[in-house]
Design a protein around this motif. Structure first.
Motif, short mmCIF file in Angstrom:
data_model
loop_
_atom_site.label_atom_id
_atom_site.label_comp_id
_atom_site.label_asym_id
_atom_site.label_seq_id
_atom_site.Cartn_x
_atom_site.Cartn_y
_atom_site.Cartn_z
N GLU A 122 -6.84 5.91 2.21
CA GLU A 122 -7.07 4.67 1.44
C GLU A 122 -6.26 4.80 0.16
OE1 GLU A 122 -8.62 1.74 1.83
OE2 GLU A 122 -9.13 2.20 3.90
N GLY A 141 -4.12 4.43 12.19
CA GLY A 141 -2.78 3.88 12.38
C GLY A 141 -2.36 2.98 11.24
N ARG A 146 -7.08 -5.02 12.41
CA ARG A 146 -5.61 -5.10 12.46
C ARG A 146 -5.18 -5.72 13.78
NH1 ARG A 146 -4.04 -6.19 8.47
NH2 ARG A 146 -1.97 -6.01 9.33
N ILE A 168 -0.74 2.93 7.12
CA ILE A 168 -0.09 3.74 6.09
C ILE A 168 -0.42 3.15 4.71
CG2 ILE A 168 1.79 4.72 7.45
CD1 ILE A 168 3.51 2.40 6.56
N PRO A 169 -0.44 3.97 3.70
CA PRO A 169 0.00 5.36 3.63
C PRO A 169 -1.09 6.35 4.09
CG PRO A 169 -0.82 4.67 1.50
CD PRO A 169 -0.91 3.48 2.40
N MET A 225 7.66 1.56 10.15
CA MET A 225 6.73 0.57 10.72
C MET A 225 7.42 -0.35 11.71
SD MET A 225 4.32 -0.63 7.59
CE MET A 225 3.17 -1.56 8.59
N ASN A 245 0.83 -1.22 0.00
CA ASN A 245 0.00 0.00 0.00
C ASN A 245 0.86 1.27 0.00
OD1 ASN A 245 -2.63 -1.21 0.00
ND2 ASN A 245 -2.21 -1.88 2.09
N HIS A 290 3.82 4.13 13.09
CA HIS A 290 2.44 4.36 12.62
C HIS A 290 1.45 4.39 13.79
CE1 HIS A 290 3.29 0.09 12.63
NE2 HIS A 290 2.09 -0.27 12.26
#
Ligand SMILES: N[C@@H](CCC(=O)N[C@@H](CS)C(=O)NCC(=O)O)C(=O)O
Length: 260
Positions: free
Chosen positions: A65, A51, A141, A53-54, A34, A12, A39
Motif C-alpha cells: 500500500e 497484482g 480491479r 503496484i507498487p 504494466m 501510486n 504485474h
C-alpha cells in the motif's frame, strides 16, 4: 536494503519513488511493465499476490500500500522528515492522503482509462478478454477492467468522477491559499501523494487549472516541479513520464535542477 517495484514514476508508483528521492535513500529499482501485464506475472504475484503496484520490500518485509509505505519509509530512514511535527497538521496530511487515495485518484484513473484504454479493446475477441480478466486477482480491479474492456462504464459514472475531480481542484486551491504546502508550512507526504497524480494537471486540464482560476494550485505545482528530488525521481523508468514531466516544467517555466 530496500527494493522498489514500480511502473513509471506516476500515481501510486510515483509515491515511494518521490518519497525515497526526497529523503535521499538509496534503493534498488525493479521496473514492472504494466503495458506488458508484468504485474500479473508469477514472479510479481509471488511478491504481491494482489497484482498491484507498487510493492516495496525492506529487509524481506513486503509493503503493498503506497501511502502507509511512505509513512514507513519516512519513519525508518534518515533524511528530512516528511511528516509535520504538529499533531493537527499530521492529521490534515493523513486526511488529504486518504481523500486522494479513496476519492480523487480513482476518479481521475476512471476518466483517463475510459479515454485511453477502453477504445483499445473495441473489436477484440471477447473470449480472449475474459481470459485476461481471469488473471486479475482483486475482484474490484477485475470489475474495473471488465467495464473498460466491454465499454460498460456509464455516462453518469464518468460525470460523477468529473465532479469529484473538479471539487478536489477547488478544495486544494483553497487550502493552498492558506499555506504554501498542503499540510502547512512544510513540504510533506500529502504533497507527494497529491503531486504523484496531479503533476500534469495544468497540461491535462488547462481550462480548469490555470493562473486565473486556480492561482494557488498552479503556484504549488511549480513549487513541486522545482524540487530537485522530484525532478530526479521523474528520471526513473523508461522515459515517457520523465519526458512528459520535462514538457510540463517547460510549460510552467520551471528551470531544470542541477543533475544529482
Ligand atoms: N492501494 C494501492 C493501489 C495500487 C494500485 O491500484 N496500483 C495501480 C497502478 S497506479 C495498479 O496496480 N493497477 C493494476 C491494474 O489496474 O491492473 C496502493 O496505494 O498502492
Amino acid at each position: 536494503m530496500i527494493e522498489v517495484y514500480t511502473w513509471e514514476p506516476n500515481a501510486n508508483s510515483g509515491k515511494p519513488l518521490f518519497c525515497l528521492s526526497e529523503k535521499g535513500v538509496p534503493f534498488t529499482h525493479h521496473y514492472v511493465d504494466m503495458g506488458a501485464h508484468e504485474h500479473f506475472s508469477p514472479e510479481f504475484l509471488a511478491i504481491n499476490p494482489d497484482g498491484t503496484i507498487p510493492a516495496i520490500v525492506h529487509d524481506g518485509f513486503v509493503m503493498t500500500e503506497s501511502t502507509p509505505a511512505m509513512e514507513y519509509i519516512d519513519e525508518v530512514f534518515e533524511g528530512p522528515s516528511l511528516r509535520p511535527e504538529d499533531p493537527f497538521r499530521r492529521w490534515e496530511m493523513r486526511i488529504l492522503m486518504r481523500y486522494m487515495d479513496n476519492v480523487v485518484a480513482p476518479s481521475l484513473a476512471m476518466i483517463a482509462s475510459n479515454r485511453l484504454a477502453a477504445p483499445r479493446f473495441v473489436g477484440q475477441d471477447p473470449a480472449e478478454l475474459r481470459a485476461q480478466l481471469d488473471r486479475i486477482p482483486l475482484p474490484e480491479r477485475r470489475t474495473a477492467w471488465e467495464k473498460l474492456m466491454f465499454q460498460s462504464t456509464s455516462e453518469e459514472e464518468i460525470a460523477e468522477s468529473e465532479r469529484r475531480v473538479a471539487e478536489a481542484i477547488g478544495r486544494f486551491d483553497a487550502i493552498l491559499e492558506r499555506h504554501p504546502w498542503l499540510a502547512g508550512e512544510e513540504f510533506s507526504l500529502a504533497d507527494i501523494g497529491v503531486f504523484a497524480t496531479f503533476y500534469g494537471l495544468s497540461q491535462a486540464r488547462p481550462a480548469e487549472v490555470n493562473e486565473s482560476k486556480t492561482p494557488n494550485l498552479l503556484r504549488w505545482l511549480r513549487r513541486c516541479h522545482e524540487r530537485p528530488a522530484l525532478q530526479a525521481a521523474f528520471r526513473i523508468g523508461r522515459g515517457f513520464i520523465g519526458q512528459r514531466a520535462a514538457e510540463i516544467r517547460q510549460q510552467l517555466s520551471v528551470s531544470e535542477a542541477t543533475v544529482r
